[in-house]
Design a protein around this motif. Structure first.
Motif, PDB file in Angstrom:
ATOM      1  N   ARG A   8      73.197-127.585  67.669  1.00  0.00           N
ATOM      2  CA  ARG A   8      71.791-127.962  67.461  1.00  0.00           C
ATOM      3  C   ARG A   8      70.979-126.773  66.956  1.00  0.00           C
ATOM      4  O   ARG A   8      70.204-126.884  66.008  1.00  0.00           O
ATOM      5  CB  ARG A   8      71.210-128.521  68.760  1.00  0.00           C
ATOM      6  CG  ARG A   8      69.817-129.091  68.632  1.00  0.00           C
ATOM      7  CD  ARG A   8      69.323-129.798  69.904  1.00  0.00           C
ATOM      8  NE  ARG A   8      69.742-129.202  71.156  1.00  0.00           N
ATOM      9  CZ  ARG A   8      70.729-129.655  71.942  1.00  0.00           C
ATOM     10  NH1 ARG A   8      71.410-130.723  71.617  1.00  0.00           N
ATOM     11  NH2 ARG A   8      71.030-129.043  73.066  1.00  0.00           N
ATOM     12  N   GLN A   9      71.200-125.605  67.567  1.00  0.00           N
ATOM     13  CA  GLN A   9      70.484-124.405  67.154  1.00  0.00           C
ATOM     14  C   GLN A   9      70.847-124.020  65.717  1.00  0.00           C
ATOM     15  O   GLN A   9      69.979-123.626  64.933  1.00  0.00           O
ATOM     16  CB  GLN A   9      70.783-123.248  68.105  1.00  0.00           C
ATOM     17  CG  GLN A   9      70.038-121.984  67.743  1.00  0.00           C
ATOM     18  CD  GLN A   9      70.336-120.848  68.701  1.00  0.00           C
ATOM     19  OE1 GLN A   9      71.215-120.931  69.549  1.00  0.00           O
ATOM     20  NE2 GLN A   9      69.595-119.770  68.570  1.00  0.00           N
ATOM     21  N   LEU A  10      72.114-124.130  65.365  1.00  0.00           N
ATOM     22  CA  LEU A  10      72.556-123.838  63.998  1.00  0.00           C
ATOM     23  C   LEU A  10      71.835-124.752  63.011  1.00  0.00           C
ATOM     24  O   LEU A  10      71.292-124.292  62.000  1.00  0.00           O
ATOM     25  CB  LEU A  10      74.069-124.022  63.882  1.00  0.00           C
ATOM     26  CG  LEU A  10      74.640-123.991  62.468  1.00  0.00           C
ATOM     27  CD1 LEU A  10      74.498-122.593  61.855  1.00  0.00           C
ATOM     28  CD2 LEU A  10      76.101-124.428  62.489  1.00  0.00           C
ATOM     29  N   ARG A  11      71.832-126.034  63.307  1.00  0.00           N
ATOM     30  CA  ARG A  11      71.190-127.002  62.413  1.00  0.00           C
ATOM     31  C   ARG A  11      69.698-126.710  62.262  1.00  0.00           C
ATOM     32  O   ARG A  11      69.174-126.646  61.147  1.00  0.00           O
ATOM     33  CB  ARG A  11      71.394-128.428  62.946  1.00  0.00           C
ATOM     34  CG  ARG A  11      70.698-129.491  62.098  1.00  0.00           C
ATOM     35  CD  ARG A  11      70.913-130.886  62.644  1.00  0.00           C
ATOM     36  NE  ARG A  11      70.475-131.074  64.003  1.00  0.00           N
ATOM     37  CZ  ARG A  11      69.197-131.271  64.357  1.00  0.00           C
ATOM     38  NH1 ARG A  11      68.236-131.273  63.465  1.00  0.00           N
ATOM     39  NH2 ARG A  11      68.894-131.470  65.626  1.00  0.00           N
ATOM     40  N   LYS A  15      66.932-125.386  59.231  1.00  0.00           N
ATOM     41  CA  LYS A  15      65.889-126.375  58.924  1.00  0.00           C
ATOM     42  C   LYS A  15      66.467-127.667  58.342  1.00  0.00           C
ATOM     43  O   LYS A  15      65.957-128.213  57.369  1.00  0.00           O
ATOM     44  CB  LYS A  15      64.834-125.772  58.001  1.00  0.00           C
ATOM     45  CG  LYS A  15      64.093-124.611  58.628  1.00  0.00           C
ATOM     46  CD  LYS A  15      63.048-124.057  57.691  1.00  0.00           C
ATOM     47  CE  LYS A  15      62.141-123.065  58.356  1.00  0.00           C
ATOM     48  NZ  LYS A  15      62.645-121.841  58.784  1.00  0.00           N
ATOM     49  N   LEU A  16      67.554-128.127  58.963  1.00  0.00           N
ATOM     50  CA  LEU A  16      68.209-129.357  58.541  1.00  0.00           C
ATOM     51  C   LEU A  16      67.949-130.462  59.542  1.00  0.00           C
ATOM     52  O   LEU A  16      67.921-130.223  60.752  1.00  0.00           O
ATOM     53  CB  LEU A  16      69.722-129.151  58.425  1.00  0.00           C
ATOM     54  CG  LEU A  16      70.235-128.147  57.406  1.00  0.00           C
ATOM     55  CD1 LEU A  16      71.734-127.943  57.566  1.00  0.00           C
ATOM     56  CD2 LEU A  16      69.906-128.602  55.997  1.00  0.00           C
ATOM     57  N   THR A  17      67.788-131.669  59.047  1.00  0.00           N
ATOM     58  CA  THR A  17      67.759-132.830  59.933  1.00  0.00           C
ATOM     59  C   THR A  17      69.207-133.175  60.276  1.00  0.00           C
ATOM     60  O   THR A  17      70.147-132.660  59.656  1.00  0.00           O
ATOM     61  CB  THR A  17      67.110-134.039  59.230  1.00  0.00           C
ATOM     62  OG1 THR A  17      67.931-134.420  58.117  1.00  0.00           O
ATOM     63  CG2 THR A  17      65.690-133.723  58.755  1.00  0.00           C
ATOM     64  N   GLN A  18      69.375-134.066  61.230  1.00  0.00           N
ATOM     65  CA  GLN A  18      70.736-134.499  61.554  1.00  0.00           C
ATOM     66  C   GLN A  18      71.375-135.205  60.362  1.00  0.00           C
ATOM     67  O   GLN A  18      72.571-135.037  60.112  1.00  0.00           O
ATOM     68  CB  GLN A  18      70.733-135.396  62.791  1.00  0.00           C
ATOM     69  CG  GLN A  18      70.435-134.623  64.063  1.00  0.00           C
ATOM     70  CD  GLN A  18      70.364-135.511  65.289  1.00  0.00           C
ATOM     71  OE1 GLN A  18      69.989-136.682  65.208  1.00  0.00           O
ATOM     72  NE2 GLN A  18      70.706-134.950  66.442  1.00  0.00           N
ATOM     73  N   ASP A  19      70.579-135.963  59.597  1.00  0.00           N
ATOM     74  CA  ASP A  19      71.092-136.616  58.392  1.00  0.00           C
ATOM     75  C   ASP A  19      71.566-135.588  57.367  1.00  0.00           C
ATOM     76  O   ASP A  19      72.646-135.738  56.781  1.00  0.00           O
ATOM     77  CB  ASP A  19      70.018-137.499  57.745  1.00  0.00           C
ATOM     78  CG  ASP A  19      69.703-138.744  58.552  1.00  0.00           C
ATOM     79  OD1 ASP A  19      70.591-139.212  59.293  1.00  0.00           O
ATOM     80  OD2 ASP A  19      68.568-139.242  58.433  1.00  0.00           O
ATOM     81  N   GLN A  20      70.775-134.547  57.155  1.00  0.00           N
ATOM     82  CA  GLN A  20      71.136-133.510  56.189  1.00  0.00           C
ATOM     83  C   GLN A  20      72.385-132.747  56.635  1.00  0.00           C
ATOM     84  O   GLN A  20      73.246-132.421  55.817  1.00  0.00           O
ATOM     85  CB  GLN A  20      69.969-132.542  55.975  1.00  0.00           C
ATOM     86  CG  GLN A  20      68.785-133.170  55.276  1.00  0.00           C
ATOM     87  CD  GLN A  20      67.541-132.293  55.340  1.00  0.00           C
ATOM     88  OE1 GLN A  20      67.293-131.603  56.331  1.00  0.00           O
ATOM     89  NE2 GLN A  20      66.753-132.339  54.267  1.00  0.00           N
ATOM     90  N   MET A  21      72.457-132.459  57.928  1.00  0.00           N
ATOM     91  CA  MET A  21      73.634-131.759  58.460  1.00  0.00           C
ATOM     92  C   MET A  21      74.876-132.615  58.261  1.00  0.00           C
ATOM     93  O   MET A  21      75.931-132.122  57.853  1.00  0.00           O
ATOM     94  CB  MET A  21      73.435-131.429  59.941  1.00  0.00           C
ATOM     95  CG  MET A  21      74.599-130.705  60.565  1.00  0.00           C
ATOM     96  SD  MET A  21      74.680-129.013  59.983  1.00  0.00           S
ATOM     97  CE  MET A  21      75.332-128.209  61.422  1.00  0.00           C
ATOM     98  N   VAL A  25      78.202-131.601  55.982  1.00  0.00           N
ATOM     99  CA  VAL A  25      79.541-131.495  56.567  1.00  0.00           C
ATOM    100  C   VAL A  25      80.468-132.620  56.100  1.00  0.00           C
ATOM    101  O   VAL A  25      81.681-132.465  56.077  1.00  0.00           O
ATOM    102  CB  VAL A  25      79.444-131.463  58.116  1.00  0.00           C
ATOM    103  CG1 VAL A  25      80.810-131.426  58.754  1.00  0.00           C
ATOM    104  CG2 VAL A  25      78.605-130.285  58.570  1.00  0.00           C
ATOM    105  N   GLY A  26      79.865-133.744  55.685  1.00  0.00           N
ATOM    106  CA  GLY A  26      80.673-134.888  55.283  1.00  0.00           C
ATOM    107  C   GLY A  26      80.983-135.811  56.443  1.00  0.00           C
ATOM    108  O   GLY A  26      82.083-136.362  56.524  1.00  0.00           O
ATOM    109  N   LEU A  27      80.018-135.958  57.337  1.00  0.00           N
ATOM    110  CA  LEU A  27      80.176-136.812  58.518  1.00  0.00           C
ATOM    111  C   LEU A  27      79.080-137.864  58.547  1.00  0.00           C
ATOM    112  O   LEU A  27      78.122-137.801  57.783  1.00  0.00           O
ATOM    113  CB  LEU A  27      80.074-135.968  59.796  1.00  0.00           C
ATOM    114  CG  LEU A  27      81.089-134.861  59.995  1.00  0.00           C
ATOM    115  CD1 LEU A  27      80.721-134.029  61.213  1.00  0.00           C
ATOM    116  CD2 LEU A  27      82.490-135.435  60.158  1.00  0.00           C
ATOM    117  N   HIS A  28      79.220-138.796  59.469  1.00  0.00           N
ATOM    118  CA  HIS A  28      78.142-139.754  59.722  1.00  0.00           C
ATOM    119  C   HIS A  28      77.106-139.092  60.624  1.00  0.00           C
ATOM    120  O   HIS A  28      77.443-138.269  61.477  1.00  0.00           O
ATOM    121  CB  HIS A  28      78.688-141.015  60.409  1.00  0.00           C
ATOM    122  CG  HIS A  28      79.616-141.808  59.548  1.00  0.00           C
ATOM    123  ND1 HIS A  28      79.176-142.592  58.516  1.00  0.00           N
ATOM    124  CD2 HIS A  28      80.973-141.911  59.549  1.00  0.00           C
ATOM    125  CE1 HIS A  28      80.209-143.152  57.925  1.00  0.00           C
ATOM    126  NE2 HIS A  28      81.316-142.757  58.532  1.00  0.00           N
TER     127      HIS A  28
END
Length: 104
Positions: A8-11, A15-21, A25-28
């Motif tokens: 979470r801290q890395l993301r 300044k990435l949203t969970q969608d952007q992260m 990475v290529g995940l859902h």
């Protein structure tokens, strides 16, 4: 911190949203959410995708910064090598790959 807190801290530090992260990475997005909440752990293959996509080392995601520092024994070993080399100057940030030996 735990894996989920580090993720979470890395993301957030990037300044990435969970969608952007997830896209990076290529995940859902649901996978990122479950990893950040601790409800699931990534497989080794997914873990590798995360660290490669984020250009970090595995220890940066698994351990706190103070846990990645060299142990007191390793610090003593570095000092002993420095003494043995005499007038050479050894500089290190604590990672083996960061060791620089300057000839004096």
């Amino acid at each position: 911190m735990s894996f989920e807190a580090n993720l979470r801290q890395l993301r957030k530090s990037r300044k990435l949203t969970q969608d952007q992260m997830a896209d990076l990475v290529g995940l859902h997005t649901a996978s990122i959410k479950t990893y950040e909440t601790g409800r699931a752990r990534p497989s080794l293959e997914t873990f590798k995708k995360i660290i490669v996509a984020c250009d970090i080392t595995a220890d940066e995601l698994l351990f706190d910064k103070h846990e990645r520092a060299p142990s007191p024994d390793l610090k003593l070993a570095f000092q002993a090598v420095q003494i043995l080399l005499g007038n050479h100057n050894i500089k290190s940030t604590g990672h083996c790959s960061d060791i620089k030996i300057d000839n004096a």
